[in-house]
Design a protein around this motif. Structure first.
Motif, PDB file in Angstrom:
ATOM      1  N   VAL A   9       0.847  -1.199   0.000  1.00  0.00           N
ATOM      2  CA  VAL A   9       0.000   0.000   0.000  1.00  0.00           C
ATOM      3  C   VAL A   9       0.879   1.244   0.000  1.00  0.00           C
ATOM      4  CG1 VAL A   9      -1.801   1.267   1.247  1.00  0.00           C
ATOM      5  CG2 VAL A   9      -1.857  -1.247   1.172  1.00  0.00           C
ATOM      6  N   GLU A  10       1.969   1.188   0.711  1.00  0.00           N
ATOM      7  CA  GLU A  10       2.894   2.321   0.735  1.00  0.00           C
ATOM      8  C   GLU A  10       3.494   2.560  -0.654  1.00  0.00           C
ATOM      9  OE1 GLU A  10       4.638   5.616   1.489  1.00  0.00           O
ATOM     10  OE2 GLU A  10       3.310   4.704   2.962  1.00  0.00           O
ATOM     11  N   ARG A  11       3.735   1.503  -1.421  1.00  0.00           N
ATOM     12  CA  ARG A  11       4.236   1.668  -2.798  1.00  0.00           C
ATOM     13  C   ARG A  11       3.243   2.450  -3.644  1.00  0.00           C
ATOM     14  NH1 ARG A  11       4.809  -3.666  -5.231  1.00  0.00           N
ATOM     15  NH2 ARG A  11       4.423  -4.624  -3.217  1.00  0.00           N
ATOM     16  N   VAL A  12       1.951   2.103  -3.517  1.00  0.00           N
ATOM     17  CA  VAL A  12       0.902   2.807  -4.258  1.00  0.00           C
ATOM     18  C   VAL A  12       0.828   4.256  -3.788  1.00  0.00           C
ATOM     19  CG1 VAL A  12      -1.584   2.924  -4.697  1.00  0.00           C
ATOM     20  CG2 VAL A  12      -0.419   0.699  -4.673  1.00  0.00           C
ATOM     21  N   SER A  13       0.827   4.456  -2.481  1.00  0.00           N
ATOM     22  CA  SER A  13       0.759   5.794  -1.903  1.00  0.00           C
ATOM     23  C   SER A  13       1.928   6.660  -2.356  1.00  0.00           C
ATOM     24  CB  SER A  13       0.730   5.693  -0.380  1.00  0.00           C
ATOM     25  OG  SER A  13       0.726   6.957   0.210  1.00  0.00           O
ATOM     26  N   SER A  14       3.096   6.063  -2.444  1.00  0.00           N
ATOM     27  CA  SER A  14       4.287   6.793  -2.869  1.00  0.00           C
ATOM     28  C   SER A  14       4.142   7.306  -4.301  1.00  0.00           C
ATOM     29  CB  SER A  14       5.515   5.883  -2.750  1.00  0.00           C
ATOM     30  OG  SER A  14       6.663   6.536  -3.198  1.00  0.00           O
ATOM     31  N   VAL A  15       3.598   6.482  -5.191  1.00  0.00           N
ATOM     32  CA  VAL A  15       3.373   6.919  -6.574  1.00  0.00           C
ATOM     33  C   VAL A  15       2.391   8.084  -6.594  1.00  0.00           C
ATOM     34  CG1 VAL A  15       2.393   6.245  -8.815  1.00  0.00           C
ATOM     35  CG2 VAL A  15       3.938   4.688  -7.613  1.00  0.00           C
ATOM     36  N   LEU A  16       1.344   7.984  -5.806  1.00  0.00           N
ATOM     37  CA  LEU A  16       0.356   9.069  -5.749  1.00  0.00           C
ATOM     38  C   LEU A  16       0.997  10.362  -5.253  1.00  0.00           C
ATOM     39  CD1 LEU A  16      -2.675   7.112  -4.274  1.00  0.00           C
ATOM     40  CD2 LEU A  16      -2.462   8.001  -6.613  1.00  0.00           C
ATOM     41  N   ARG A  17       1.788  10.281  -4.173  1.00  0.00           N
ATOM     42  CA  ARG A  17       2.450  11.475  -3.621  1.00  0.00           C
ATOM     43  C   ARG A  17       3.410  12.093  -4.626  1.00  0.00           C
ATOM     44  NH1 ARG A  17       2.918   8.329   0.933  1.00  0.00           N
ATOM     45  NH2 ARG A  17       5.080   7.859   0.447  1.00  0.00           N
ATOM     46  N   GLU A  18       4.263  11.248  -5.222  1.00  0.00           N
ATOM     47  CA  GLU A  18       5.280  11.740  -6.154  1.00  0.00           C
ATOM     48  C   GLU A  18       4.672  12.366  -7.401  1.00  0.00           C
ATOM     49  OE1 GLU A  18       7.891   8.438  -6.846  1.00  0.00           O
ATOM     50  OE2 GLU A  18       8.492   8.360  -4.735  1.00  0.00           O
ATOM     51  N   SER A  19       3.507  11.887  -7.810  1.00  0.00           N
ATOM     52  CA  SER A  19       2.869  12.408  -9.024  1.00  0.00           C
ATOM     53  C   SER A  19       1.988  13.627  -8.738  1.00  0.00           C
ATOM     54  CB  SER A  19       2.020  11.317  -9.670  1.00  0.00           C
ATOM     55  OG  SER A  19       0.925  11.009  -8.827  1.00  0.00           O
ATOM     56  N   GLY A  20       1.707  13.871  -7.466  1.00  0.00           N
ATOM     57  CA  GLY A  20       0.848  14.990  -7.106  1.00  0.00           C
ATOM     58  C   GLY A  20      -0.616  14.767  -7.439  1.00  0.00           C
ATOM     59  N   VAL A  21      -0.999  13.516  -7.658  1.00  0.00           N
ATOM     60  CA  VAL A  21      -2.376  13.188  -8.007  1.00  0.00           C
ATOM     61  C   VAL A  21      -3.251  13.252  -6.757  1.00  0.00           C
ATOM     62  CG1 VAL A  21      -3.886  11.281  -8.712  1.00  0.00           C
ATOM     63  CG2 VAL A  21      -1.827  11.797 -10.015  1.00  0.00           C
ATOM     64  N   GLU A  22      -4.417  13.827  -6.944  1.00  0.00           N
ATOM     65  CA  GLU A  22      -5.379  13.882  -5.856  1.00  0.00           C
ATOM     66  C   GLU A  22      -6.155  12.564  -5.842  1.00  0.00           C
ATOM     67  OE1 GLU A  22      -9.233  16.456  -4.585  1.00  0.00           O
ATOM     68  OE2 GLU A  22      -7.551  17.529  -5.491  1.00  0.00           O
ATOM     69  N   ALA A  23      -5.866  11.763  -4.859  1.00  0.00           N
ATOM     70  CA  ALA A  23      -6.535  10.470  -4.671  1.00  0.00           C
ATOM     71  C   ALA A  23      -6.541  10.187  -3.186  1.00  0.00           C
ATOM     72  CB  ALA A  23      -5.803   9.370  -5.435  1.00  0.00           C
ATOM     73  N   ARG A  24      -7.432   9.321  -2.789  1.00  0.00           N
ATOM     74  CA  ARG A  24      -7.523   9.006  -1.372  1.00  0.00           C
ATOM     75  C   ARG A  24      -7.552   7.495  -1.186  1.00  0.00           C
ATOM     76  NH1 ARG A  24     -10.090  12.209   3.166  1.00  0.00           N
ATOM     77  NH2 ARG A  24     -10.077  10.692   4.839  1.00  0.00           N
ATOM     78  N   ILE A  25      -6.742   7.010  -0.272  1.00  0.00           N
ATOM     79  CA  ILE A  25      -6.723   5.585   0.045  1.00  0.00           C
ATOM     80  C   ILE A  25      -7.554   5.373   1.305  1.00  0.00           C
ATOM     81  CG2 ILE A  25      -5.307   3.620   0.737  1.00  0.00           C
ATOM     82  CD1 ILE A  25      -3.054   4.780  -0.988  1.00  0.00           C
ATOM     83  N   HIS A  26      -8.483   4.435   1.214  1.00  0.00           N
ATOM     84  CA  HIS A  26      -9.342   4.081   2.343  1.00  0.00           C
ATOM     85  C   HIS A  26      -8.987   2.674   2.817  1.00  0.00           C
ATOM     86  CE1 HIS A  26     -12.228   7.418   1.819  1.00  0.00           C
ATOM     87  NE2 HIS A  26     -11.891   7.306   0.545  1.00  0.00           N
ATOM     88  N   GLU A  27      -9.050   2.481   4.109  1.00  0.00           N
ATOM     89  CA  GLU A  27      -8.803   1.154   4.680  1.00  0.00           C
ATOM     90  C   GLU A  27     -10.108   0.574   5.193  1.00  0.00           C
ATOM     91  OE1 GLU A  27      -5.946  -1.125   7.906  1.00  0.00           O
ATOM     92  OE2 GLU A  27      -6.001   1.047   7.901  1.00  0.00           O
ATOM     93  N   PHE A  28     -10.347  -0.690   4.879  1.00  0.00           N
ATOM     94  CA  PHE A  28     -11.518  -1.422   5.341  1.00  0.00           C
ATOM     95  C   PHE A  28     -11.029  -2.678   6.066  1.00  0.00           C
ATOM     96  CE2 PHE A  28     -12.887   1.081   1.730  1.00  0.00           C
ATOM     97  CZ  PHE A  28     -13.980   1.748   2.266  1.00  0.00           C
ATOM     98  N   PRO A  29     -10.962  -2.629   7.400  1.00  0.00           N
ATOM     99  CA  PRO A  29     -10.414  -3.757   8.168  1.00  0.00           C
ATOM    100  C   PRO A  29     -11.075  -5.102   7.854  1.00  0.00           C
ATOM    101  CG  PRO A  29     -10.717  -1.861   9.588  1.00  0.00           C
ATOM    102  CD  PRO A  29     -11.353  -1.524   8.264  1.00  0.00           C
ATOM    103  N   GLU A  30     -12.382  -5.074   7.511  1.00  0.00           N
ATOM    104  CA  GLU A  30     -13.067  -6.326   7.193  1.00  0.00           C
ATOM    105  C   GLU A  30     -12.690  -6.852   5.813  1.00  0.00           C
ATOM    106  OE1 GLU A  30     -15.530  -2.914   5.797  1.00  0.00           O
ATOM    107  OE2 GLU A  30     -14.436  -3.329   7.636  1.00  0.00           O
ATOM    108  N   GLY A  31     -12.022  -6.034   5.020  1.00  0.00           N
ATOM    109  CA  GLY A  31     -11.581  -6.440   3.687  1.00  0.00           C
ATOM    110  C   GLY A  31     -12.679  -6.315   2.649  1.00  0.00           C
ATOM    111  N   THR A  32     -12.278  -6.452   1.421  1.00  0.00           N
ATOM    112  CA  THR A  32     -13.199  -6.398   0.282  1.00  0.00           C
ATOM    113  C   THR A  32     -12.844  -7.555  -0.641  1.00  0.00           C
ATOM    114  OG1 THR A  32     -11.724  -4.805  -0.774  1.00  0.00           O
ATOM    115  CG2 THR A  32     -13.597  -3.900   0.423  1.00  0.00           C
ATOM    116  N   ALA A  33     -13.429  -8.708  -0.354  1.00  0.00           N
ATOM    117  CA  ALA A  33     -13.081  -9.929  -1.082  1.00  0.00           C
ATOM    118  C   ALA A  33     -13.598  -9.952  -2.518  1.00  0.00           C
ATOM    119  CB  ALA A  33     -13.613 -11.148  -0.322  1.00  0.00           C
TER     120      ALA A  33
END
Length: 171
Positions: A9-33
């Motif tokens: 997830v940090e790899r994905v977040s890093s690409v978003l930060r470095e590119s300056g793209v406005e996106a939001r990562i949400h966490e769902f502890p129960e998962g999304t199968a």
């Protein structure tokens, strides 16, 4: 204080930060199968969920981004990349090619995938929701930015019939 994200997830977040793209990562502890689980968790239409499907086309990995309410079409994928055949990748092939576990494949960054196809239908939404590196994380992003970051080729890569949950699952 929020704990650290898992490394994928940090790899994905890093690409978003470095590119300056406005996106939001949400966490769902129960998962999304499933795509439906993801749509329910986010509160969006099933067609706004991005399934990152990994195909093996003449022995090279290709990712097809398809709406959650559609099924990827191996024949269309093979044709798009000028391959003689395409099949859904096996679990180990998915992880080796993408760097993500099956069921948690993000559209970027992909370890050994050079071609990413994105179905045109995803561009009909203001925001789409894609995997963010784990079965518990999803990112909301505009289709245009998703396409740019994943370096996609937009095209029709879905089966003509809508997805039917009573048929076997795609990997």
């Amino acid at each position: 204080m929020v704990g650290a994200w898992p490394e994928p997830v940090e790899r994905v977040s890093s690409v978003l930060r470095e590119s300056g793209v406005e996106a939001r990562i949400h966490e769902f502890p129960e998962g999304t199968a499933s795509a439906q689980d993801a749509a329910d968790a986010v509160g969006c239409a099933l067609g706004q969920i991005v399934k990152s499907l990994v195909f093996v086309c003449d022995e090279r990995p290709v990712v097809a981004l398809v709406p959650g309410d559609r099924r990827g079409d191996p024949t269309k994928v093979a044709h798009a990349v000028e391959a003689t055949s395409a099949r859904v990748a096996k679990a180990l092939e998915v992880e080796h090619a993408t760097g993500f576990a099956p069921g948690a494949v993000a559209p970027f960054p992909l370890r050994q995938v050079e071609i990413v196809l994105m179905d045109h239908a995803l561009y009909h939404h203001e925001i789409v929701w894609a995997g963010a590196g784990s079965a518990h994380h999803i990112m909301g992003i505009s289709p245009g930015e998703l396409g740019r970051l994943a370096r996609v080729r937009p095209m029709d890569v879905t089966a003509d019939q809508p997805y039917d949950s009573s048929t076997p699952k795609e990997s």
